[in-house]
Design a protein around this motif. Structure first.
Motif, PDB file in Angstrom:
ATOM      1  N   LEU A   4       0.852  -1.182   0.000  1.00 21.78           N
ATOM      2  CA  LEU A   4       0.000   0.000   0.000  1.00 21.78           C
ATOM      3  C   LEU A   4       0.887   1.230   0.000  1.00 21.78           C
ATOM      4  N   THR A   5       0.580   2.182  -0.862  1.00 26.31           N
ATOM      5  CA  THR A   5       1.380   3.401  -0.949  1.00 26.31           C
ATOM      6  C   THR A   5       0.510   4.626  -0.686  1.00 26.31           C
ATOM      7  N   ASP A   6       1.179   5.739  -0.385  1.00 31.28           N
ATOM      8  CA  ASP A   6       0.533   7.046  -0.253  1.00 31.28           C
ATOM      9  C   ASP A   6      -0.497   7.082   0.873  1.00 31.28           C
ATOM     10  N   LEU A   7      -0.157   6.469   1.993  1.00 32.34           N
ATOM     11  CA  LEU A   7      -0.974   6.601   3.190  1.00 32.34           C
ATOM     12  C   LEU A   7      -0.506   7.842   3.950  1.00 32.34           C
ATOM     13  N   LYS A   8      -1.361   8.841   4.072  1.00 28.68           N
ATOM     14  CA  LYS A   8      -0.965  10.126   4.660  1.00 28.68           C
ATOM     15  C   LYS A   8      -1.567  10.281   6.048  1.00 28.68           C
ATOM     16  N   LEU A   9      -0.700  10.645   6.988  1.00 31.39           N
ATOM     17  CA  LEU A   9      -1.118  10.837   8.370  1.00 31.39           C
ATOM     18  C   LEU A   9      -0.454  12.085   8.928  1.00 31.39           C
ATOM     19  N   PRO A  10      -1.063  12.736   9.921  1.00 33.77           N
ATOM     20  CA  PRO A  10      -0.427  13.903  10.542  1.00 33.77           C
ATOM     21  C   PRO A  10       0.915  13.537  11.168  1.00 33.77           C
ATOM     22  N   LEU A  11       1.777  14.515  11.299  1.00 35.58           N
ATOM     23  CA  LEU A  11       3.113  14.274  11.843  1.00 35.58           C
ATOM     24  C   LEU A  11       3.052  13.632  13.216  1.00 35.58           C
ATOM     25  N   ASP A  12       2.134  14.058  14.054  1.00 33.85           N
ATOM     26  CA  ASP A  12       2.038  13.532  15.414  1.00 33.85           C
ATOM     27  C   ASP A  12       0.852  12.579  15.573  1.00 33.85           C
ATOM     28  N   LEU A  23      -6.623  -0.544   7.390  1.00 39.05           N
ATOM     29  CA  LEU A  23      -7.934  -1.208   7.379  1.00 39.05           C
ATOM     30  C   LEU A  23      -8.917  -0.447   6.501  1.00 39.05           C
ATOM     31  N   ALA A  24      -8.889   0.886   6.609  1.00 35.96           N
ATOM     32  CA  ALA A  24      -9.802   1.695   5.792  1.00 35.96           C
ATOM     33  C   ALA A  24      -9.470   1.596   4.308  1.00 35.96           C
ATOM     34  N   ARG A  25      -8.199   1.623   3.984  1.00 35.88           N
ATOM     35  CA  ARG A  25      -7.790   1.536   2.584  1.00 35.88           C
ATOM     36  C   ARG A  25      -8.237   0.213   1.964  1.00 35.88           C
ATOM     37  N   LEU A  26      -8.083  -0.872   2.701  1.00 37.78           N
ATOM     38  CA  LEU A  26      -8.378  -2.189   2.154  1.00 37.78           C
ATOM     39  C   LEU A  26      -9.842  -2.612   2.359  1.00 37.78           C
ATOM     40  N   GLY A  27     -10.543  -1.933   3.240  1.00 41.11           N
ATOM     41  CA  GLY A  27     -11.921  -2.289   3.498  1.00 41.11           C
ATOM     42  C   GLY A  27     -12.063  -3.639   4.166  1.00 41.11           C
ATOM     43  N   ILE A  28     -11.197  -3.903   5.155  1.00 45.77           N
ATOM     44  CA  ILE A  28     -11.234  -5.190   5.851  1.00 45.77           C
ATOM     45  C   ILE A  28     -11.390  -4.961   7.348  1.00 45.77           C
ATOM     46  N   ALA A  29     -11.783  -6.020   8.039  1.00 52.63           N
ATOM     47  CA  ALA A  29     -11.927  -5.955   9.492  1.00 52.63           C
ATOM     48  C   ALA A  29     -10.572  -6.135  10.162  1.00 52.63           C
ATOM     49  N   ALA A  30     -10.503  -5.735  11.419  1.00 56.24           N
ATOM     50  CA  ALA A  30      -9.235  -5.775  12.142  1.00 56.24           C
ATOM     51  C   ALA A  30      -8.671  -7.189  12.232  1.00 56.24           C
ATOM     52  N   LEU A  91      -3.786  -0.915 -10.886  1.00 57.91           N
ATOM     53  CA  LEU A  91      -3.856  -0.455  -9.507  1.00 57.91           C
ATOM     54  C   LEU A  91      -2.750   0.548  -9.252  1.00 57.91           C
ATOM     55  N   THR A  92      -3.072   1.634  -8.563  1.00 56.51           N
ATOM     56  CA  THR A  92      -2.087   2.680  -8.347  1.00 56.51           C
ATOM     57  C   THR A  92      -1.563   2.740  -6.925  1.00 56.51           C
ATOM     58  N   LYS A  93      -2.391   2.403  -5.953  1.00 59.71           N
ATOM     59  CA  LYS A  93      -1.970   2.543  -4.560  1.00 59.71           C
ATOM     60  C   LYS A  93      -2.014   1.235  -3.782  1.00 59.71           C
ATOM     61  N   VAL A  94      -2.477   0.182  -4.407  1.00 58.53           N
ATOM     62  CA  VAL A  94      -2.493  -1.136  -3.795  1.00 58.53           C
ATOM     63  C   VAL A  94      -2.048  -2.140  -4.844  1.00 58.53           C
ATOM     64  N   GLY A  95      -1.152  -3.020  -4.477  1.00 54.06           N
ATOM     65  CA  GLY A  95      -0.710  -4.046  -5.411  1.00 54.06           C
ATOM     66  C   GLY A  95       0.154  -5.062  -4.700  1.00 54.06           C
ATOM     67  N   PRO A  96       0.548  -6.097  -5.403  1.00 57.81           N
ATOM     68  CA  PRO A  96       1.431  -7.088  -4.776  1.00 57.81           C
ATOM     69  C   PRO A  96       2.754  -6.452  -4.363  1.00 57.81           C
ATOM     70  N   THR A  97       3.282  -6.863  -3.231  1.00 57.40           N
ATOM     71  CA  THR A  97       4.591  -6.381  -2.783  1.00 57.40           C
ATOM     72  C   THR A  97       5.673  -6.854  -3.753  1.00 57.40           C
ATOM     73  N   PRO A  98       6.482  -5.951  -4.275  1.00 56.94           N
ATOM     74  CA  PRO A  98       7.503  -6.388  -5.231  1.00 56.94           C
ATOM     75  C   PRO A  98       8.569  -7.237  -4.563  1.00 56.94           C
ATOM     76  N   ASP A  99       9.134  -8.151  -5.327  1.00 52.93           N
ATOM     77  CA  ASP A  99      10.237  -8.985  -4.837  1.00 52.93           C
ATOM     78  C   ASP A  99      11.533  -8.222  -5.043  1.00 52.93           C
ATOM     79  N   THR A 100      12.118  -7.745  -3.959  1.00 56.73           N
ATOM     80  CA  THR A 100      13.356  -6.974  -4.041  1.00 56.73           C
ATOM     81  C   THR A 100      14.569  -7.773  -3.586  1.00 56.73           C
ATOM     82  N   SER A 101      14.404  -9.073  -3.375  1.00 49.66           N
ATOM     83  CA  SER A 101      15.529  -9.896  -2.920  1.00 49.66           C
ATOM     84  C   SER A 101      16.568 -10.026  -4.032  1.00 49.66           C
ATOM     85  N   TYR A 102      17.823 -10.118  -3.643  1.00 47.87           N
ATOM     86  CA  TYR A 102      18.904 -10.187  -4.626  1.00 47.87           C
ATOM     87  C   TYR A 102      19.126 -11.623  -5.080  1.00 47.87           C
TER      88      TYR A 102
END
Length: 559
Positions: A4-12, A23-30, A91-102
């Protein structure tokens, strides 16, 4: 997992807010959120006083497939961008986690006739040697300078006692020039294979703070880099690699066949010893001027390339913090503020900030007697009083003509102005300096104001106009008031300029082909900053990995 990208929250924001946002972004229960990790955390400071944190997170949920399918089918979803003509989208803000392993590209054969050589142990040579060792090729790394702790003592010898060791200084020695820097670990290079992640992961294994894995502008600082470099050296040696300090390469052994094709066969050291090798990684760094001259004499293809020259500027760090962060300056998640500035001048030149070091110091970075060079450095804490950055003017090979001809003319230009700075500073490695207000008005300075320079051995005030070409002086003089519009107080009278900054990047490119070999000398693999293919610790490390792979694949293809 899902990214998930571009989740914006206040500094504090409260600790639970990030979980609630997921949870809100994905629309799922806790109870459908198995866990998450922060992949990246940055901030948006465009609205001072209302700074927000921006997160990318990797989420573990048993409903991954359902979530992706639902978002793709929902035309109203803000996480989905649909092409108006075709109806298809991504999809722009949700997608499979990329494989960054070497993934290693090769393994060394059981019987290796000749071991590969790596010349230089800056970030590029360090990672080239590490990856070659991890693939089983047992490289020999040749470093003209000393091991990092001995080198640190020699560097302090210049800063405190005005004694320069030409083979052990800010430029030469284990860890390279990046050891005495801010330790920045970000870059704008294209990195589709995630080599940068390999660099970060190896640094964390070697003792770097875990946060460099996710903060948007990671840095380490000089003192931490010292122990990390030592740990990486130990890893290379444990894998069969060999590191030889105080071994300068003075010549190449090159065979030329009947049709003029050239092949590296080894190197000659300053001791006269010859080391045979068919694969030599050239990870020199940007200040190995004598080695560039040797390469030119041996007919290795070189070309002059653009770089930049200018001064270091120092302001109170509190001024930069206030200008960038407003009332939220000093927040522990923000740290010391940085900046990035550029101005296009009336004379056609561009002036920009380079290697900005929040809460740092200006350091003496000369590598040749009778010359003064400045650079910037910070510790991990970034808690020194001043902020500093290079303010530099871009130059091109057309500007080198008054100083020489051919691919080494840019080096001649550097030497000319570094010697001039040595003279203006009094001839004992003190640097020439000037207050910004006086520089803009074209008058000499004779007394420091509110900002005291951090450069050691010391700064001698005067007029900086004779320390660089007229076009560079004019461009910087125009740019400083222009930067005031972006950072209030930037052109304050008491800010200090210290000269000269000439080692922004290599003035030479040791050109290579797509296969990593020198254009005209097979088996020679130019890499990193000195060869003109990197700029900074991260990009140099990435280029070292690429080069190690090219060497490994070439060796295996010959077996």
């Amino acid at each position: 997992m899902l990214r998930l990208t571009d989740l914006k929250l206040p500094l504090d924001h409260p600790e639970a807010a990030l979980r609630e946002a997921i949870l809100a972004r994905l629309g799922i229960a806790a109870d459908e959120l198995a866990g998450f990790t922060v992949a990246k955390r940055s901030y948006d400071a465009r609205r001072r006083g209302a700074i927000v944190l921006i997160y990318s997170v990797d989420v573990d949920t048993p409903r991954e497939a359902d979530i992706l399918a639902r978002l793709q089918l929902d035309p109203e979803s803000t996480e989905f961008a649909r092409d108006g003509d075709t109806g298809r989208g991504t999809l722009t803000k949700v997608g499979p986690t990329p494989d960054t392993s070497y993934k290693f590209v090769a393994r060394a054969p059981a019987h290796l006739p000749l071991r590969p050589l790596v010349i230089g142990m800056g970030p590029c040579g360090l990672f080239a040697g590490l990856v070659l060792a991890q693939m089983g090729f047992r490289p020999i790394i040749l470093e003209r300078g000393k091991a990092v702790r001995e080198r640190t003592k020699d560097t302090w010898g210049l800063w405190r006692k005005k004694v320069l060791n030409p083979e052990s200084n800010v430029q030469f020695g284990e860890g390279g020039a990046g050891t005495f820097s801010d330790g920045k670990l970000w870059s704008q290079i294209s990195d589709p294979k995630h080599y940068g992640r390999k660099v970060i992961d190896e640094f964390v294994k070697a003792g770097a703070p875990e946060e460099i894995s996710y903060v948007s502008k990671p840095h380490i600082g000089t003192f931490r880099l010292v122990s990390m470099v030592e740990e990486m050296r130990a890893t290379i040696e444990s894998l069969g690699g060999e590191i030889r300090f105080s071994h300068r390469v003075d010549d190449l052994l090159i065979d030329t066949d009947s049709v003029g094709a050239r092949q590296v066969r080894g190197v000659v050291l300053d001791s006269g010893e010859q080391l045979r090798a068919d694969h030599v990684v050239l990870a020199l760094g940007h200040s190995a001027r004598d080695t560039f001259a040797m390469l030119h004499e041996r007919g290795v293809f070189l070309e002059a390339k653009p770089f930049s020259i200018g001064f270091r500027i120092e302001h109170p760090q509190s001024l930069i913090d206030a200008a960038r962060f407003g009332p939220q300056a000093g927040h522990p998640l923000l740290g010391a503020a940085d900046y990035k500035l550029v101005h296009h001048c009336r004379n056609g030149r561009s002036v920009y900030s380079f290697c900005m070091c929040p809460g740092g110091t200006v350091v003496a970075a000369a590598s040749e007697p009778g010359r003064v060079v400045t650079n910037g450095m910070s510790q991990y804490s970034r808690n020194e009083r001043n902020a500093n950055a290079a303010i530099v003017c871009g130059i091109t090979p057309e500007d080198y003509a008054p100083y020489g001809e051919g691919p080494l003319a840019g080096i001649a230009l550097q030497r000319h102005w570094e010697a001039r700075a040595f003279e203006l500073g009094g001839g004992e490695y003190e640097a020439p300096g000037q207050l910004v207000g006086d520089f803009i008005k074209g008058r000499a300075s004779n007394e420091f104001g509110a900002v005291l320079p951090s450069y050691k051995p010391g700064v001698r005030l005067g007029d900086l106009a004779p320390s660089l070409p007229d076009y560079a002086i004019a461009a910087i003089r125009e740019a400083l008031p222009a930067f005031e519009k972006q950072i209030r107080g930037f052109s304050m009278h008491d800010a200090v300029l210290t000269g000269v900054e000439t080692r922004t990047s290599s003035p030479v490119r040791v050109t290579r082909g797509d296969d990593g070999h020198s254009l005209n000398t097979r088996g020679l693999f130019p890499a990193g900053e000195g060869a003109g293919y990197a700029g900074g610790i991260l990009s140099a490390g990435v280029d070292g990995i690429r080069t190690a792979e090219a060497v490994a694949l070439d060796i295996v293809s010959r077996m």
